[in-house]
Design a protein around this motif. Sequence first.
Motif, PDB file in Angstrom:
ATOM      1  N   TRP A  92       0.821  -1.214   0.000  1.00 39.86           N
ATOM      2  CA  TRP A  92       0.000   0.000   0.000  1.00 39.86           C
ATOM      3  C   TRP A  92       0.849   1.256   0.000  1.00 39.86           C
ATOM      4  O   TRP A  92       0.322   2.363  -0.175  1.00 39.86           O
ATOM      5  N   ASN A  93       2.150   1.105   0.202  1.00 40.94           N
ATOM      6  CA  ASN A  93       3.023   2.256   0.442  1.00 40.94           C
ATOM      7  C   ASN A  93       3.350   3.001  -0.848  1.00 40.94           C
ATOM      8  O   ASN A  93       3.894   2.417  -1.786  1.00 40.94           O
ATOM      9  N   MET A  94       2.987   4.287  -0.922  1.00 44.26           N
ATOM     10  CA  MET A  94       3.336   5.156  -2.046  1.00 44.26           C
ATOM     11  C   MET A  94       2.977   4.524  -3.393  1.00 44.26           C
ATOM     12  O   MET A  94       3.743   4.564  -4.347  1.00 44.26           O
ATOM     13  N   LYS A  95       1.797   3.919  -3.456  1.00 47.72           N
ATOM     14  CA  LYS A  95       1.326   3.309  -4.697  1.00 47.72           C
ATOM     15  C   LYS A  95       1.147   4.382  -5.771  1.00 47.72           C
ATOM     16  O   LYS A  95       0.787   5.504  -5.484  1.00 47.72           O
ATOM     17  N   THR A  96       1.366   3.977  -7.031  1.00 46.55           N
ATOM     18  CA  THR A  96       1.151   4.922  -8.138  1.00 46.55           C
ATOM     19  C   THR A  96       0.406   4.255  -9.299  1.00 46.55           C
ATOM     20  O   THR A  96       0.432   4.750 -10.412  1.00 46.55           O
ATOM     21  N   ASP A  97      -0.274   3.128  -9.008  1.00 46.16           N
ATOM     22  CA  ASP A  97      -0.898   2.390 -10.123  1.00 46.16           C
ATOM     23  C   ASP A  97      -2.261   3.000 -10.475  1.00 46.16           C
ATOM     24  O   ASP A  97      -2.842   3.767  -9.715  1.00 46.16           O
ATOM     25  N   ASP A  98      -2.757   2.610 -11.652  1.00 49.14           N
ATOM     26  CA  ASP A  98      -4.044   3.155 -12.105  1.00 49.14           C
ATOM     27  C   ASP A  98      -5.166   2.119 -11.982  1.00 49.14           C
ATOM     28  O   ASP A  98      -6.216   2.256 -12.600  1.00 49.14           O
ATOM     29  N   THR A  99      -4.929   1.091 -11.168  1.00 48.58           N
ATOM     30  CA  THR A  99      -5.903  -0.001 -11.034  1.00 48.58           C
ATOM     31  C   THR A  99      -7.273   0.508 -10.594  1.00 48.58           C
ATOM     32  O   THR A  99      -8.302   0.177 -11.185  1.00 48.58           O
ATOM     33  N   TYR A 100      -7.285   1.311  -9.540  1.00 47.96           N
ATOM     34  CA  TYR A 100      -8.557   1.696  -8.919  1.00 47.96           C
ATOM     35  C   TYR A 100      -9.377   2.615  -9.820  1.00 47.96           C
ATOM     36  O   TYR A 100     -10.543   2.340 -10.092  1.00 47.96           O
ATOM     37  N   LEU A 101      -8.760   3.688 -10.277  1.00 47.94           N
ATOM     38  CA  LEU A 101      -9.514   4.615 -11.133  1.00 47.94           C
ATOM     39  C   LEU A 101      -9.883   3.932 -12.450  1.00 47.94           C
ATOM     40  O   LEU A 101     -10.933   4.203 -13.026  1.00 47.94           O
ATOM     41  N   GLY A 102      -9.036   3.003 -12.895  1.00 45.54           N
ATOM     42  CA  GLY A 102      -9.351   2.212 -14.091  1.00 45.54           C
ATOM     43  C   GLY A 102     -10.572   1.332 -13.873  1.00 45.54           C
ATOM     44  O   GLY A 102     -11.450   1.229 -14.730  1.00 45.54           O
ATOM     45  N   ALA A 103     -10.642   0.690 -12.699  1.00 39.95           N
ATOM     46  CA  ALA A 103     -11.783  -0.172 -12.377  1.00 39.95           C
ATOM     47  C   ALA A 103     -13.057   0.653 -12.219  1.00 39.95           C
ATOM     48  O   ALA A 103     -14.145   0.225 -12.613  1.00 39.95           O
ATOM     49  N   LEU A 104     -12.910   1.852 -11.651  1.00 41.30           N
ATOM     50  CA  LEU A 104     -14.060   2.754 -11.531  1.00 41.30           C
ATOM     51  C   LEU A 104     -14.579   3.115 -12.926  1.00 41.30           C
ATOM     52  O   LEU A 104     -15.781   3.057 -13.194  1.00 41.30           O
ATOM     53  N   GLY A 105     -13.660   3.438 -13.812  1.00 40.84           N
ATOM     54  CA  GLY A 105     -14.021   3.774 -15.194  1.00 40.84           C
ATOM     55  C   GLY A 105     -14.650   2.597 -15.921  1.00 40.84           C
ATOM     56  O   GLY A 105     -15.632   2.754 -16.656  1.00 40.84           O
ATOM     57  N   ALA A 106     -14.110   1.400 -15.699  1.00 39.19           N
ATOM     58  CA  ALA A 106     -14.650   0.193 -16.334  1.00 39.19           C
ATOM     59  C   ALA A 106     -16.076  -0.077 -15.865  1.00 39.19           C
ATOM     60  O   ALA A 106     -16.886  -0.647 -16.602  1.00 39.19           O
ATOM     61  N   ALA A 107     -16.399   0.346 -14.639  1.00 41.79           N
ATOM     62  CA  ALA A 107     -17.763   0.192 -14.117  1.00 41.79           C
ATOM     63  C   ALA A 107     -18.688   1.268 -14.691  1.00 41.79           C
ATOM     64  O   ALA A 107     -19.896   1.223 -14.479  1.00 41.79           O
ATOM     65  N   GLY A 108     -18.114   2.244 -15.403  1.00 36.26           N
ATOM     66  CA  GLY A 108     -18.909   3.271 -16.057  1.00 36.26           C
ATOM     67  C   GLY A 108     -19.006   4.588 -15.299  1.00 36.26           C
ATOM     68  O   GLY A 108     -19.885   5.396 -15.578  1.00 36.26           O
ATOM     69  N   PHE A 109     -18.065   4.802 -14.356  1.00 36.04           N
ATOM     70  CA  PHE A 109     -18.128   6.018 -13.538  1.00 36.04           C
ATOM     71  C   PHE A 109     -16.826   6.801 -13.608  1.00 36.04           C
ATOM     72  O   PHE A 109     -15.749   6.217 -13.655  1.00 36.04           O
ATOM     73  N   SER A 110     -16.954   8.120 -13.586  1.00 37.49           N
ATOM     74  CA  SER A 110     -15.791   8.967 -13.378  1.00 37.49           C
ATOM     75  C   SER A 110     -15.893   9.536 -11.968  1.00 37.49           C
ATOM     76  O   SER A 110     -16.991   9.542 -11.380  1.00 37.49           O
ATOM     77  N   PRO A 111     -14.797  10.037 -11.394  1.00 36.44           N
ATOM     78  CA  PRO A 111     -14.880  10.606 -10.048  1.00 36.44           C
ATOM     79  C   PRO A 111     -15.959  11.689  -9.923  1.00 36.44           C
ATOM     80  O   PRO A 111     -16.584  11.813  -8.874  1.00 36.44           O
ATOM     81  N   GLY A 112     -16.216  12.428 -11.003  1.00 37.17           N
ATOM     82  CA  GLY A 112     -17.222  13.483 -10.969  1.00 37.17           C
ATOM     83  C   GLY A 112     -18.659  12.995 -10.916  1.00 37.17           C
ATOM     84  O   GLY A 112     -19.574  13.783 -10.673  1.00 37.17           O
ATOM     85  N   ASP A 113     -18.859  11.678 -11.129  1.00 35.90           N
ATOM     86  CA  ASP A 113     -20.218  11.120 -11.103  1.00 35.90           C
ATOM     87  C   ASP A 113     -20.706  10.787  -9.694  1.00 35.90           C
ATOM     88  O   ASP A 113     -21.888  10.505  -9.499  1.00 35.90           O
ATOM     89  N   ILE A 114     -19.796  10.772  -8.734  1.00 38.76           N
ATOM     90  CA  ILE A 114     -20.151  10.313  -7.388  1.00 38.76           C
ATOM     91  C   ILE A 114     -20.813  11.450  -6.600  1.00 38.76           C
ATOM     92  O   ILE A 114     -20.239  12.526  -6.457  1.00 38.76           O
TER      93      ILE A 114
END
Length: 291
Positions: A92-114
Amino acid sequence: MSMSLKYSVGDLTIHRVIEQETSFVPALEMLPGLTPEVLTENRAWMRQAKALDDNDVLLLCFQSYVVKTPHHTILIDSCIGNDKPRPNRPKWNMKTDDTYLGALGAAGFSPGDIDFVMCTHLHVDHVGWNTRLENGRWVPTFPKARYVFAKQEFDHWSAQNAKTEIPPFVDSVLPVVEAKRHEFVGNDHQIGDHVRILPTPGHTPGHIAITVGRGKDDAVFSGDLMHSPLQTLYPELSIKFDVDPAKAATTRRSFLERYCDTETLCCTAHFPSPSVGKIRRKGNAFVCAAV
């Protein structure tokens, strides 16, 4: 796999947004009441369920749920986050991957939709994406969202943080409050006619479960009142991170009784995929049966 990422129930859709699914802590260390004998009795099904690895380390999923009601889009538990100093947890330390925001996008959501972010409690792996690093500052990840925190839970961590700085509180909770995006709520709080709070103390003093559905609990998000399917079979087993292990055990059993043999989807924070099931009785205990 994709089938187990989306559920429809009543007039809701529920999406799993997975950040990590990985080995965490040895079972005998994580569950101090667990004996080697009981572990041996349960090893085969747990390995088959991908709840235990070959070294008897618990496998956990770290994820958020996005719930779409007819009126709102609600994100429950914001996972681990990027750029966060977590020296005790290398994964979990200083992660820089795009897994989470990518998975959010794959579900059909952008951060602005929440519309709302809700946290079952304020531990490190449930608040991480509340904020992200922008030009050296922590800013709310979900720019339009109100962040709903149980007041009792916030007050607990606020008091702890005043004694010794708690990094996840400082980098993932306080910046939301400073940005005035927060709402402190009691246990009677509701969002529209679909979202309610169920107090479930023990893991932390202000821990809540979140129930969703119009007029009935179509689904419940159990947060950290249980971490492993072993705890449905042995509800008395509490984890070493529970602030009040005895209270956590009582809370867990009453939660399992409440939803046992109902049609309510139980959406767990950390059970291995598919993580979602219906609570069914098994002897004097329970199982979370995949749907």
